[in-house]
Design a protein around this motif. Structure first.
Motif, PDB file in Angstrom:
ATOM      1  N   ILE A 145      90.046  44.768 -10.718  1.00 25.18           N
ATOM      2  CA  ILE A 145      90.671  44.952  -9.398  1.00 25.18           C
ATOM      3  C   ILE A 145      92.170  45.249  -9.531  1.00 25.18           C
ATOM      4  O   ILE A 145      92.950  44.978  -8.630  1.00 25.18           O
ATOM      5  CB  ILE A 145      90.448  43.732  -8.479  1.00 25.18           C
ATOM      6  CG1 ILE A 145      90.959  42.435  -9.120  1.00 25.18           C
ATOM      7  CG2 ILE A 145      88.990  43.609  -8.076  1.00 25.18           C
ATOM      8  CD1 ILE A 145      90.992  41.281  -8.153  1.00 25.18           C
ATOM      9  N   ALA A 186      93.471  47.381  -6.699  1.00 29.83           N
ATOM     10  CA  ALA A 186      93.601  46.614  -5.453  1.00 29.83           C
ATOM     11  C   ALA A 186      94.829  45.709  -5.511  1.00 29.83           C
ATOM     12  O   ALA A 186      95.572  45.576  -4.529  1.00 29.83           O
ATOM     13  CB  ALA A 186      92.336  45.784  -5.218  1.00 29.83           C
ATOM     14  N   VAL A 189      84.419  44.357  -5.229  1.00 32.37           N
ATOM     15  CA  VAL A 189      85.774  43.798  -5.106  1.00 32.37           C
ATOM     16  C   VAL A 189      85.735  42.463  -4.365  1.00 32.37           C
ATOM     17  O   VAL A 189      86.369  41.483  -4.772  1.00 32.37           O
ATOM     18  CB  VAL A 189      86.713  44.788  -4.383  1.00 32.37           C
ATOM     19  CG1 VAL A 189      88.078  44.141  -4.129  1.00 32.37           C
ATOM     20  CG2 VAL A 189      86.887  46.062  -5.203  1.00 32.37           C
TER      21      VAL A 189
END
Length: 224
Positions: free
Chosen positions: A166, A169, A86
């Motif tokens: 991602i 996230a 990430v």
């Protein structure tokens, strides 16, 4: 050179393989399948209502992308993405999304500017309503339009892949108090720079936007 021949059944298989791959990848990246989980072909075949062939091909592609690992006597096991992955993705995004914004400022069409303005207006509306689900949708659309406006297929492909990787996230960041408002203001400034055809500023603002998103993610992770 011999002409490639294929029939509708091959088209169907290719389409099916892609759909299975995209679904499994999404489920891995959003945590439906967690690191250590086994991907059992027969069970996935029953759940998705397809034969084992597109399942097998999709798992092979996931292995190539590093999201699953083939383990002897155990089959395909989910690896997922690490915190280092990430962090690396955010760093790479700063570089290439900045470049995408620069090229978009130089090459964007009037129609794309209208699309970008509309996405921004929806983003503002859903920011005020605190509707995170819709906000995520139009945040992604804003970035997607810029990717398209940069007129570079290789860059578009890379950026779309990184956004997928991602997604979880990014979704979590919109639940952070104050972040949606800041993200909107950052998008607004990027939009204005692109409209002015100010490539330098568009690039710098985009790099700062990704850096802020990365910092926000790190703060969330530390609290978690």
């Amino acid at each position: 050179m011999a002409k490639l021949e294929f029939d509708d059944s091959q088209n169907l298989m290719n389409s099916l393989r892609g759909k299975v791959f995209n679904q499994l990848r999404s489920q891995i990246l959003t945590g439906v399948y967690k690191p250590g989980d086994s991907l059992i072909e027969l069970r996935l075949s029953e759940e998705l209502g397809v034969s084992r062939t597109p399942i097998r091909e999709a798992i092979r592609q996931l292995e190539l992308e590093g999201l699953v690992q083939a383990i002897p006597n155990k089959g395909a096991v989910v690896k997922g993405i690490t915190e280092q992955d990430v962090e690396d993705i955010f760093t790479i995004r700063m570089r290439i999304e900045g470049l995408a914004a620069r090229w978009a400022a130089e090459k964007i069409t009037e129609e794309e500017i209208k699309e970008l303005k509309e996405a921004l207006e929806f983003e503002e509306f859903y920011t005020m309503k605190n509707d995170v689900e819709q906000l995520i949708k139009f945040d992604s659309k804003f970035h997607d339009i810029i990717f398209r406006a940069c007129k570079s297929n290789p860059l578009m492909h890379m950026l779309s892949t990184f956004h997928n990787y991602i997604q979880s996230a990014r979704n979590n960041s919109f639940h952070t108090p104050g972040r949606p408002d800041k993200a909107f203001e950052e998008h607004k400034a990027i939009f204005e720079a692109i409209c002015r055809k100010d490539a330098d500023t568009a690039e710098q603002l985009t790099i700062a936007h990704i850096r802020n998103a990365s910092n926000n993610y790190n703060e969330l992770h530390q609290k978690g």
